[in-house]
Design an enzyme around this catalytic site. Structure first.
Site, PDB file in Angstrom:
ATOM      1  N   LYS A 201     -14.548 -28.993  21.938  1.00 56.53           N
ATOM      2  CA  LYS A 201     -13.449 -29.855  21.498  1.00 56.53           C
ATOM      3  C   LYS A 201     -12.248 -29.704  22.439  1.00 56.53           C
ATOM      4  CE  LYS A 201     -14.965 -29.808  16.672  1.00 56.53           C
ATOM      5  NZ  LYS A 201     -14.805 -29.291  15.308  1.00 56.53           N
TER       6      LYS A 201
ATOM      7  N   GLN B 152     -11.553 -24.948  12.096  1.00 55.47           N
ATOM      8  CA  GLN B 152     -13.008 -24.993  12.204  1.00 55.47           C
ATOM      9  C   GLN B 152     -13.649 -24.333  10.977  1.00 55.47           C
ATOM     10  OE1 GLN B 152     -14.579 -26.684  14.571  1.00 55.47           O
ATOM     11  NE2 GLN B 152     -16.614 -26.143  13.866  1.00 55.47           N
TER      12      GLN B 152
ATOM     13  N   ASP C  48      -9.401 -34.215  10.896  1.00 54.19           N
ATOM     14  CA  ASP C  48     -10.784 -34.036  10.449  1.00 54.19           C
ATOM     15  C   ASP C  48     -11.120 -34.953   9.268  1.00 54.19           C
ATOM     16  OD1 ASP C  48     -12.663 -32.371  11.687  1.00 54.19           O
ATOM     17  OD2 ASP C  48     -11.604 -30.550  11.058  1.00 54.19           O
TER      18      ASP C  48
HETATM   19  N1  GUN Z   1     -17.748 -27.408  11.011  1.00 56.89           N
HETATM   20  C1  GUN Z   1     -18.829 -28.210  11.172  1.00 56.89           C
HETATM   21  N2  GUN Z   1     -18.441 -29.454  11.437  1.00 56.89           N
HETATM   22  C2  GUN Z   1     -17.096 -29.472  11.451  1.00 56.89           C
HETATM   23  C3  GUN Z   1     -16.117 -30.460  11.669  1.00 56.89           C
HETATM   24  O1  GUN Z   1     -16.399 -31.649  11.904  1.00 56.89           O
HETATM   25  N3  GUN Z   1     -14.830 -30.056  11.610  1.00 56.89           N
HETATM   26  C4  GUN Z   1     -14.493 -28.788  11.345  1.00 56.89           C
HETATM   27  N4  GUN Z   1     -13.202 -28.491  11.275  1.00 56.89           N
HETATM   28  N5  GUN Z   1     -15.362 -27.833  11.124  1.00 56.89           N
HETATM   29  C5  GUN Z   1     -16.661 -28.180  11.180  1.00 56.89           C
END
Ligand code: GUN
Length: 292
Positions: free
Chosen positions: A52, A96, A119
């Site tokens: 990311k 995350q 998100d």
């Molecule tokens: N863990 C697995 N997928 C995601 C996501 O799309 N965003 C976040 N913040 N954590 C995750």
């Protein structure tokens, strides 16, 4: 059969965004900023956050990663997140998941300002999505719809069958496709582990979205000829012939289902890369909408 190339589509989106962000810069405007918070040292989470960050840097989004020890107290984490709610340098806050057990995920999601919820997990964002208002939409579902749009796949009046009811994928994608809006307006069925006969539903799908995390679950005899297949699964399967000892595989038995499908996403290289592209898009949107 047309292979839906998520990697290429995500790359196109990133190039478009880079141009948009370059334009902001050349006009002397604020560029988007994203802070990513990672708690503990789950290896998969670290890889995701690194990807990311790299993607942000490529398109010109300012980024910062907070790597927090897994023994942080919940109140301290909530306080840290809340400080970022007031920090104008960051338009998006990403925590995350998953989080260590002693931290309540719901509290963390709810402390993020809905204005910075790139998100799309906050109940305010989810609620707006359900009632058809403009909001931040969870990145994987938004990426799925974007693939359908960019491949000109008709959705109006089509039967979309979603396998899986998670808050991150199943529920939001069902709600997106249900809206009386362009690129949606579908008939939607959500199918889950309590279904006595999953095939009964999957055989009816014009568009089948598999998000259950069971490798190779969807077989050729479960779908109809001409189905559009979107495979959201990212499963690690042991494979001693690979350097890492595993390979990634989706929820769909790709080779056999591809023979009946009109469109299908591969794993890897299908939905996966779109998730990050949509996170970048959400961060850009947060900047345009809420930049001071
Ligand atoms: N863990 C697995 N997928 C995601 C996501 O799309 N965003 C976040 N913040 N954590 C995750």
């Amino acid at each position: 059969m047309i292979l839906i190339d998520g990697k290429k589509t995500a790359q196109e989106i990133r190039e478009e965004l880079k141009k948009d962000i370059d334009k902001l810069k050349s006009e002397g405007k604020d560029v988007p900023g994203l802070v990513a918070i990672i708690v503990g040292d789950d290896p998969a989470s670290k890889i995701y956050v690194r990807s990311k960050r790299k993607a942000c840097e490529e398109v010109g989004i300012r980024t910062k990663t907070e790597e927090i020890s897994s023994d942080i107290a919940e109140t301290d984490l909530l306080k840290m997140i809340d400080n970022y709610n007031y920090d104008p340098a960051y338009h998006g806050i990403l925590v995350q998941l998953p989080l260590p057990e002693h931290i309540d995920e719901d509290k963390v999601i709810e402390v993020i300002s809905p204005k910075k919820d790139v998100d799309g997990f906050h109940p305010v964002s989810v609620g707006k999505l359900v009632i058809g208002k403009d909001t931040f939409r969870s990145c994987t579902p938004a990426g799925i719809q974007e693939l359908l749009i960019r491949y000109n796949i008709e959705t109006k009046g089509k039967h979309v069958v979603v396998l899986g009811r998670s808050n991150i994928v199943g529920k939001p994608i069902a709600n997106i496709m249900l809206q009386k809006q362009e690129h949606a307006n579908s008939i939607v069925t959500i199918c889950h582990s309590a279904a006595p006969d999953v095939s009964y539903y999957t055989k009816q799908a014009d568009i089948l979205i598999a998000a259950i995390g069971v490798p190779g679950f969807v077989k050729a005899d479960m779908v109809k000829e001409g189905v559009v297949v979107i495979d959201v699964g990212i499963n690690r399967v042991k494979d001693s012939s690979k350097p890492k000892g595993y390979r990634l595989t989706g929820d769909v038995a790709f080779d056999e289902v591809a023979e009946k499908a009109s469109y299908i996403t591969p794993v890897p290289g299908g939905v996966g890369p779109m998730t990050i592209a949509m996170l970048l898009k959400n961060t850009y949107k947060a900047c345009l909408k809420y930049s001071k």
